[in-house]
Design an enzyme around this catalytic site. Structure first.
Site, short mmCIF file in Angstrom:
data_model
loop_
_atom_site.label_atom_id
_atom_site.label_comp_id
_atom_site.label_asym_id
_atom_site.label_seq_id
_atom_site.Cartn_x
_atom_site.Cartn_y
_atom_site.Cartn_z
N ASP A 100 0.68 -1.26 -0.06
CA ASP A 100 0.06 0.08 0.05
C ASP A 100 0.85 1.30 -0.15
O ASP A 100 0.14 2.29 -0.09
CB ASP A 100 -0.98 0.07 1.24
CG ASP A 100 -0.24 -0.20 2.48
OD1 ASP A 100 0.94 0.46 2.76
OD2 ASP A 100 -0.95 -0.68 3.40
N HIS A 115 6.51 -7.92 -1.31
CA HIS A 115 5.17 -8.09 -2.25
C HIS A 115 5.06 -6.89 -3.22
O HIS A 115 4.07 -6.92 -4.15
CB HIS A 115 3.91 -8.29 -1.45
CG HIS A 115 4.01 -9.50 -0.59
ND1 HIS A 115 3.36 -10.14 0.35
CD2 HIS A 115 4.97 -10.69 -0.73
CE1 HIS A 115 3.62 -10.94 0.60
NE2 HIS A 115 4.52 -11.56 0.28
P1 NAD Z 1 -3.59 -11.03 7.01
O1 NAD Z 1 -4.64 -10.10 6.61
O2 NAD Z 1 -3.29 -12.29 6.94
O3 NAD Z 1 -3.28 -10.87 8.60
C1 NAD Z 1 -3.76 -9.43 9.26
C2 NAD Z 1 -3.08 -9.68 10.59
O4 NAD Z 1 -3.20 -8.31 11.17
C3 NAD Z 1 -4.01 -10.47 11.63
O5 NAD Z 1 -3.01 -11.33 12.38
C4 NAD Z 1 -4.89 -9.42 12.51
O6 NAD Z 1 -5.20 -10.01 13.76
C5 NAD Z 1 -3.74 -8.34 12.73
N1 NAD Z 1 -4.38 -6.94 12.86
C6 NAD Z 1 -5.74 -6.46 12.39
N2 NAD Z 1 -5.78 -5.34 12.69
C7 NAD Z 1 -4.83 -5.00 13.63
C8 NAD Z 1 -4.35 -3.74 14.17
N3 NAD Z 1 -5.00 -2.75 14.10
N4 NAD Z 1 -3.22 -3.75 14.91
C9 NAD Z 1 -2.52 -5.30 14.82
N5 NAD Z 1 -2.82 -5.97 14.22
C10 NAD Z 1 -3.89 -5.99 13.75
O7 NAD Z 1 -2.32 -10.21 6.43
P2 NAD Z 1 -0.77 -10.43 6.23
O8 NAD Z 1 -0.32 -11.46 7.20
O9 NAD Z 1 -0.40 -9.31 6.07
O10 NAD Z 1 -1.00 -11.33 4.82
C11 NAD Z 1 -0.81 -11.30 4.05
C12 NAD Z 1 -1.09 -10.83 2.57
O11 NAD Z 1 -2.10 -10.01 2.23
C13 NAD Z 1 0.21 -10.12 2.38
O12 NAD Z 1 0.63 -10.78 1.10
C14 NAD Z 1 -0.20 -8.62 2.12
O13 NAD Z 1 0.48 -8.24 0.88
C15 NAD Z 1 -1.86 -8.77 1.73
N6 NAD Z 1 -2.45 -7.55 1.85
C16 NAD Z 1 -1.83 -6.26 1.81
C17 NAD Z 1 -2.46 -5.18 2.24
C18 NAD Z 1 -1.98 -3.86 2.37
O14 NAD Z 1 -1.06 -3.67 1.51
N7 NAD Z 1 -2.23 -2.96 3.08
C19 NAD Z 1 -3.92 -5.26 2.53
C20 NAD Z 1 -4.47 -6.77 2.55
C21 NAD Z 1 -3.81 -7.76 2.19
#
Ligand code: NAD
Ligand code: ZN
Length: 249
Positions: A100, A115
């Site tokens: 992002d 990524h």
């Molecule tokens: P995931 O969605 O699998 O997990 C997110 C984690 O964050 C969970 O364990 C959850 O409990 C925790 N979480 C949620 N809100 C939180 C907060 N406010 N404070 C602390 N922790 C919090 O995400 P991931 O493990 O990053 O998974 C992977 C894939 O998803 C990656 O490949 C990533 O590139 C992609 N992704 C990226 C984005 C982005 O760029 N913002 C968004 C969605 C998914």
């Protein structure tokens, strides 16, 4: 946490691994959280090379939409705390699974993007790069130079991680005295391997997540709470600890 402050404060090599959770408070949905994007849409069906070749227009639209979401989002206090943290340590590497661009927008310098980054695109035909907001103004997934397809410079399902970014993350992890794992469910390999690398040479793992994850039992310190609150507090405590230590000298 108090017990660990001497180590957290005196470390020379620090790595932070972040995931979608760190951007949740900026309004960018995570994939696996309870109200995650995963449950509503099916990114697996869009975020892969075959889908792109089958329907480049649809996949390009989807990424355009995601860029709109990330551009209106603002870095939150957790992103800012990591910018502060970088200034506190001589060797600091921020490894992110997020695409992002919020870490860079917040001002973090040494960032390994495992990524890729949604703001970058390139032509599959001639390799020409199409980065930033201009790309969306032209509104095309076809390269004006060669007619080739323009794809986002991100890692899709089934694709390899960019080797230079992965190498940076691996080297930093092999030297880290402390690794913070923030807002990631720590299940997506190979990124999930990095904490194991840190552990294998005796480094310390600090996990920050709103819930328990498969990593929690391996972590030396598992702090449950939102990334913005916890990381702000961690940085403040390290600064405070150092100040007191200096004064008592
Ligand atoms: P995931 O969605 O699998 O997990 C997110 C984690 O964050 C969970 O364990 C959850 O409990 C925790 N979480 C949620 N809100 C939180 C907060 N406010 N404070 C602390 N922790 C919090 O995400 P991931 O493990 O990053 O998974 C992977 C894939 O998803 C990656 O490949 C990533 O590139 C992609 N992704 C990226 C984005 C982005 O760029 N913002 C968004 C969605 C998914
Ligand atoms: Zn081209």
């Amino acid at each position: 946490m108090e017990r660990f402050l001497p180590v957290l404060s005196s470390a020379k090599n620090v790595v932070v691994l972040t995931g979608a959770g760190i951007s949740a408070e900026s309004g960018i949905p995570t994939f696996r959280g309870t109200d995650g994007l995963w449950s509503k849409l099916k990114p697996e069906e869009l975020a892969n090379f075959d889908a792109f070749l089958r329907n480049p227009e649809l996949v390009s639209e989807w990424y355009k939409h995601r860029r709109e979401v990330t551009r209106v989002a603002k870095p939150n206090a957790a992103h800012t705390a990591l910018v502060e943290m970088e200034k506190l340590f001589s060797h600091f590497t921020l490894v992110t699974q997020n695409i992002d661009n919020l870490h860079r927008r917040a001002g973090s310098q040494n960032v390994a993007e495992l990524h890729g980054n949604i703001e970058r695109n390139y032509c599959l035909g001639c390799g020409k790069r199409y980065d930033g907001e201009d790309f969306d103004r032209n509104n095309s997934f076809q390269c004006p130079e060669c007619g080739g397809l323009i794809r986002p410079d991100i890692v899709w399902f089934g694709e390899m991680l960019p080797s230079d970014q992965w190498r940076t993350a691996e080297v930093a992890s092999s030297e880290a005295e402390v690794m913070y794992v923030v807002g990631t469910s720590a299940v997506v390999y190979p990124a999930a391997e990095l904490p194991m690398t840190v552990k294998s040479h005796g480094g310390m793992i600090v996990e920050v997540n709103i819930e328990e994850t498969p990593l929690s039992e391996f972590a030396d310190l598992s702090i449950q709470g939102s990334a913005s609150e916890v990381m702000t507090e961690v940085v403040e405590k390290i600064k405070e600890y150092r100040r007191v230590a200096k004064e008592s000298k």
